[in-house]
Write an enzyme that holds these catalytic residues in place. Structure first.
Site, PDB file in Angstrom:
ATOM      1  N   HIS A 107       0.806  -1.222   0.000  1.00  0.00           N
ATOM      2  CA  HIS A 107       0.000   0.000   0.000  1.00  0.00           C
ATOM      3  C   HIS A 107       0.839   1.272   0.000  1.00  0.00           C
ATOM      4  O   HIS A 107       0.355   2.329   0.397  1.00  0.00           O
ATOM      5  CB  HIS A 107      -0.968  -0.024   1.197  1.00  0.00           C
ATOM      6  CG  HIS A 107      -2.007  -1.108   1.090  1.00  0.00           C
ATOM      7  ND1 HIS A 107      -2.757  -1.566   2.135  1.00  0.00           N
ATOM      8  CD2 HIS A 107      -2.398  -1.840   0.009  1.00  0.00           C
ATOM      9  CE1 HIS A 107      -3.577  -2.528   1.727  1.00  0.00           C
ATOM     10  NE2 HIS A 107      -3.361  -2.725   0.440  1.00  0.00           N
ATOM     11  N   SER A 175      -6.771  -7.404   9.846  1.00  0.00           N
ATOM     12  CA  SER A 175      -8.149  -7.886   9.906  1.00  0.00           C
ATOM     13  C   SER A 175      -8.513  -8.666   8.646  1.00  0.00           C
ATOM     14  O   SER A 175      -9.590  -9.254   8.583  1.00  0.00           O
ATOM     15  CB  SER A 175      -9.104  -6.701  10.077  1.00  0.00           C
ATOM     16  OG  SER A 175      -8.978  -5.821   8.979  1.00  0.00           O
TER      17      SER A 175
HETATM   18  N1  APR Z   1      -0.733  -7.037  17.792  1.00  0.00           N
HETATM   19  C1  APR Z   1      -1.246  -7.750  16.747  1.00  0.00           C
HETATM   20  N2  APR Z   1      -2.413  -7.453  16.157  1.00  0.00           N
HETATM   21  C2  APR Z   1      -3.095  -6.398  16.641  1.00  0.00           C
HETATM   22  C3  APR Z   1      -2.633  -5.605  17.717  1.00  0.00           C
HETATM   23  C4  APR Z   1      -1.390  -5.972  18.308  1.00  0.00           C
HETATM   24  N3  APR Z   1      -0.857  -5.298  19.329  1.00  0.00           N
HETATM   25  N4  APR Z   1      -3.553  -4.634  17.945  1.00  0.00           N
HETATM   26  C5  APR Z   1      -4.529  -4.794  17.033  1.00  0.00           C
HETATM   27  N5  APR Z   1      -4.264  -5.862  16.252  1.00  0.00           N
HETATM   28  C6  APR Z   1      -5.031  -6.416  15.133  1.00  0.00           C
HETATM   29  C7  APR Z   1      -6.523  -6.218  15.198  1.00  0.00           C
HETATM   30  O1  APR Z   1      -7.130  -7.250  15.969  1.00  0.00           O
HETATM   31  C8  APR Z   1      -6.902  -6.315  13.708  1.00  0.00           C
HETATM   32  O2  APR Z   1      -7.152  -7.652  13.325  1.00  0.00           O
HETATM   33  O3  APR Z   1      -4.608  -5.736  13.975  1.00  0.00           O
HETATM   34  C9  APR Z   1      -5.649  -5.801  13.007  1.00  0.00           C
HETATM   35  C10 APR Z   1      -5.776  -4.433  12.396  1.00  0.00           C
HETATM   36  O4  APR Z   1      -6.715  -4.464  11.367  1.00  0.00           O
HETATM   37  P1  APR Z   1      -7.006  -3.176  10.490  1.00  0.00           P
HETATM   38  O5  APR Z   1      -7.136  -1.986  11.383  1.00  0.00           O
HETATM   39  O6  APR Z   1      -8.138  -3.500   9.591  1.00  0.00           O
HETATM   40  O7  APR Z   1      -5.640  -2.958   9.654  1.00  0.00           O
HETATM   41  P2  APR Z   1      -5.157  -3.689   8.330  1.00  0.00           P
HETATM   42  O8  APR Z   1      -5.698  -5.070   8.243  1.00  0.00           O
HETATM   43  O9  APR Z   1      -3.693  -3.504   8.257  1.00  0.00           O
HETATM   44  O10 APR Z   1      -5.828  -2.784   7.221  1.00  0.00           O
HETATM   45  C11 APR Z   1      -5.596  -3.092   5.876  1.00  0.00           C
HETATM   46  O11 APR Z   1      -6.784  -1.156   5.167  1.00  0.00           O
HETATM   47  O12 APR Z   1      -7.290   1.091   5.465  1.00  0.00           O
HETATM   48  C12 APR Z   1      -6.574   0.170   4.716  1.00  0.00           C
HETATM   49  O13 APR Z   1      -4.665   0.544   3.431  1.00  0.00           O
HETATM   50  C13 APR Z   1      -5.087   0.424   4.761  1.00  0.00           C
HETATM   51  O14 APR Z   1      -3.272  -1.157   4.835  1.00  0.00           O
HETATM   52  C14 APR Z   1      -4.528  -0.838   5.369  1.00  0.00           C
HETATM   53  C15 APR Z   1      -5.583  -1.859   5.035  1.00  0.00           C
END
Ligand code: APR
Length: 228
Positions: A107, A175
């Site tokens: 990204h 997620s």
């Molecule tokens: N350690 C591990 N996992 C964690 C922690 C932690 N300390 N804290 C939160 N999480 C997990 C949450 O449970 C969730 O499953 O991290 C995940 C974050 O999910 P999202 O906020 O959806 O982030 P991500 O999956 O990276 O998003 C994907 O979405 O907005 C776009 O481009 C953006 O790259 C991003 C993409």
């Protein structure tokens, strides 16, 4: 000497959470107090580019003082034992700061900007700000080197090739809600051991799940992988 096994790790915002960078979907649709679609979509850029530039300037400033956490460091250290390929959805540089050498950013990257006229003109700006009126050498506005909602993911083809060659596959702190990144798991060979580190219940079939924060869970996962 036998070749090192290829360990492919798909990371998301969760791996950087303990470095002080907020995830996207753990809160209430707001990201660092902004509406995600206003600051991270191509339509948002056309509607209000100054707001988008300000948002990424703030993110860059936040990253300046962020440090890799134990999870980033453990994956970097694992390079001594494995051919580690990180495929990250994160735009921060914390994997690189920890010492990971093979990092593919699906990204984009916060510390880079590019021309709005020629996308091949990419500039490394570190933690500096970019403002409305700052231009590339062709005279067109600079934009963040970020893949926004509504845009293609140019690094996906390379990520698929990496996933197809995995001996071991891991998913950390995502997620799995955003495509095409989340579809990477479907390209992993069927007989390849798969691991997940996330405190939440991310539904992926046939995976060994470690319901821990990344700083603790990645070390536990690597212990299991070392025993394979
Ligand atoms: N350690 C591990 N996992 C964690 C922690 C932690 N300390 N804290 C939160 N999480 C997990 C949450 O449970 C969730 O499953 O991290 C995940 C974050 O999910 P999202 O906020 O959806 O982030 P991500 O999956 O990276 O998003 C994907 O979405 O907005 C776009 O481009 C953006 O790259 C991003 C993409």
């Amino acid at each position: 000497m036998t070749a090192k096994k290829k360990l492919v790790v798909l990371t998301g915002a969760g791996i950087s959470a303990e470095s002080g960078i907020r995830t996207f979907r753990d809160a209430d649709g707001l990201w660092e107090n902004y509406d995600v679609m206003k600051v991270a979509s191509i339509d948002g850029w056309y509607d209000d580019p100054k707001l988008v530039l300000q948002f990424y300037n703030e993110r860059r400033e936040q990253l300046r003082t962020a440090k890799p956490n134990a999870a980033h460091v453990a994956l970097a250290e694992a390079q001594q034992r494995y051919d580690v390929h990180i495929v990250t959805q994160n735009v921060d540089n914390l994997h690189e700061a920890a010492g990971s050498k093979q990092v593919l950013h699906l990204h984009g990257e916060l510390t880079k900007v590019r021309s709005t006229k020629n996308p091949a003109l990419i500039y490394d700006i570190g933690y500096k700000s970019v403002n409305w009126g700052d231009t590339c050498e062709l005279g067109s506005q600079l934009r963040p080197h970020i893949v926004w909602f509504g845009e293609a993911v140019p690094a996906m083809d390379e990520a698929v090739q990496i996933a197809q060659q995995a001996d071991i596959f891991a998913v950390v702190g995502t997620s799995m809600a955003v495509y095409p990144a989340a579809s990477l798991i479907y390209y992993v060979p069927d007989d390849c051991p798969k691991f997940l580190v996330d405190p939440a219940d991310v539904p992926i079939s046939g995976i060994t799940a470690i319901r821990e924060k990344a700083s603790v869970g990645v070390a536990q996962m690597l212990e299991l992988i070392d025993k394979l």
